[in-house]
Write an enzyme that holds these catalytic residues in place. Structure first.
Site, mmCIF file in Angstrom:
data_model
loop_
_atom_site.group_PDB
_atom_site.id
_atom_site.type_symbol
_atom_site.label_atom_id
_atom_site.label_comp_id
_atom_site.label_asym_id
_atom_site.label_seq_id
_atom_site.Cartn_x
_atom_site.Cartn_y
_atom_site.Cartn_z
ATOM 1 N N CYS A 256 0.813 -1.220 0.000
ATOM 2 C CA CYS A 256 0.000 0.000 0.000
ATOM 3 C C CYS A 256 0.847 1.272 0.000
ATOM 4 O O CYS A 256 0.643 2.174 -0.819
ATOM 5 C CB CYS A 256 -0.977 -0.011 1.174
ATOM 6 S SG CYS A 256 -0.226 0.084 2.820
ATOM 7 N N HIS A 304 -2.690 1.313 6.748
ATOM 8 C CA HIS A 304 -3.031 1.176 5.329
ATOM 9 C C HIS A 304 -3.213 2.571 4.757
ATOM 10 O O HIS A 304 -3.672 3.489 5.446
ATOM 11 C CB HIS A 304 -4.311 0.358 5.137
ATOM 12 C CG HIS A 304 -4.574 0.020 3.700
ATOM 13 N ND1 HIS A 304 -3.945 -1.022 3.053
ATOM 14 C CD2 HIS A 304 -5.365 0.608 2.760
ATOM 15 C CE1 HIS A 304 -4.346 -1.079 1.789
ATOM 16 N NE2 HIS A 304 -5.210 -0.087 1.580
ATOM 17 N N HIS A 316 -5.592 1.921 -4.594
ATOM 18 C CA HIS A 316 -4.661 1.374 -3.597
ATOM 19 C C HIS A 316 -4.262 -0.050 -3.978
ATOM 20 O O HIS A 316 -4.832 -0.662 -4.881
ATOM 21 C CB HIS A 316 -5.295 1.399 -2.200
ATOM 22 C CG HIS A 316 -6.481 0.499 -2.038
ATOM 23 N ND1 HIS A 316 -6.764 -0.157 -0.866
ATOM 24 C CD2 HIS A 316 -7.487 0.148 -2.895
ATOM 25 C CE1 HIS A 316 -7.885 -0.858 -0.997
ATOM 26 N NE2 HIS A 316 -8.332 -0.692 -2.223
#
Length: 340
Positions: A256, A304, A316
């Site tokens: 990420c 994240h 993402h």
């Protein structure tokens, strides 16, 4: 939504397909799987545990990224220190040679007591001139000696600092290896649990993990906050469909934070390596004011991160097995929005 439970995959060797099978298990699948009948309680527990393991693995992946970044920095510092030590040693050797030459000249002159030299001199006036010159040389020599002593102390200090950096580097290397083992252990356990599910449920996870949007959503009205944000958005779009690989920051695969770092690098902007650091890489803005290119950090620990693309969409790298894709900005709790 189940997305927040996906674990950041990883690959110490940056191998794109290392955890392809693990990808079968997407946290994003939580919604799709939540519709199963209540009688499937054991499977529900298994899915919840898989989601938990993926979340833990994602956090361990960010810890791995941080330790790996620290190791790279320390390695560079150690190299710089070693270069400085070499230059300082060369300077000391030159100073020693100079002082040795002066000492040799004095020795060859006989080193007579000044009063005796004056007594036996054939030309006292000439002697006095030479004595003055010798006195200046001696003063210069004393200064050179002081410089040498200072340089030697400085060299000893640099060596001590380098030794400390080397010890810190070794400690950081061990931290990298430890976090790598943690990620791999969590992913292996998640795979084991997934394999224990009936075939139909495993297939449902697999379908859910690939169900994210890879097409371009309607973003016509979305205007990036700056030219560099626009360039980062374009780069992120170009990565659609590339695999999630823990510990990777492109171009073949991403985790990420690796996707965010790589995308902004294409815009000439250097971002930190971890999602926790990236959340502070710019100015905080309210979610209601988010513009394309802004970084959306998720969960209270920012484990994240995604890029806002406009119209309620982010791009993402979700978790193992799920390629870079679009998802709703509200896929999991938002902790902050950062404008780079």
């Amino acid at each position: 939504m189940g997305f927040h439970r996906r674990l950041a995959p990883s690959g110490f060797d940056r191998g794109v397909g290392a955890f392809g099978l693990a990808a079968c298990v997407m946290s994003a699948a939580a919604a799709a799987l939540g519709a199963l009948p209540a009688t499937a309680a054991p499977q529900d527990d298994t899915r919840a545990e898989v989601d938990r393991l993926y979340t833990q693995a994602e956090k361990a992946t960010e810890a791995y990224n941080k330790a790996d970044e620290r190791t790279d920095s320390l390695r560079e510092q150690v190299g710089t220190a070693q270069d400085e030590i070499a230059r300082q040693q060369e300077r000391i050797n030159t100073m020693r040679d100079t002082l040795g030459s002066l000492a040799g000249a004095q020795y060859r002159s006989g080193g007579l007591d000044p009063s005796l030299a004056l007594l036996f001199s054939d030309d006292p006036a000439e002697y006095i001139d030479k004595a003055a010159a010798l006195d200046r040389i001696s003063s210069h020599q004393a200064g050179e000696l002081r410089d040498l002593q200072f340089a030697m102390r400085e060299l000893a200090q640099k060596r001590e600092e380098a030794t400390g950096k080397l010890a810190e580097l070794e400690k950081s290397r061990k931290a990298v290896a430890r976090h790598k083992r943690t990620v791999e252990r969590k992913l292996a356990e998640a795979r084991r649990l997934l394999n224990s599910l009936p075939y139909a449920e495993r297939a449902a996870y697999d379908r859910a993990s690939r169900s994210g949007r890879s097409d371009l959503p309607d973003l016509e009205d979305a205007v990036p906050s700056s030219a560099r944000a626009a360039a980062a958005v374009a780069a992120a779009r170009s990565a659609l469909g590339r695999p999630y690989v823990w510990g990777a920051n492109g171009p073949g695969g991403f985790d990420c934070s690796g996707l965010m770092q790589w995308s902004y690098a294409q815009a000439g902007v250097g971002l930190p390596r971890t999602s926790q650091a990236q959340r502070y890489a710019g100015r905080q803005v309210p979610l209601s004011q988010a513009q394309p290119g802004d970084l959306i950090a998720y969960r209270s620990d920012a484990s994240h991160i995604a890029m806002y693309m406009g119209n309620g969409q982010v791009i993402h790298a979700p978790y193992p097995g799920a390629p870079v894709r679009y998802d709703p900005v509200g896929m999991m709790p938002v902790s902050s929005v950062t404008r780079v």
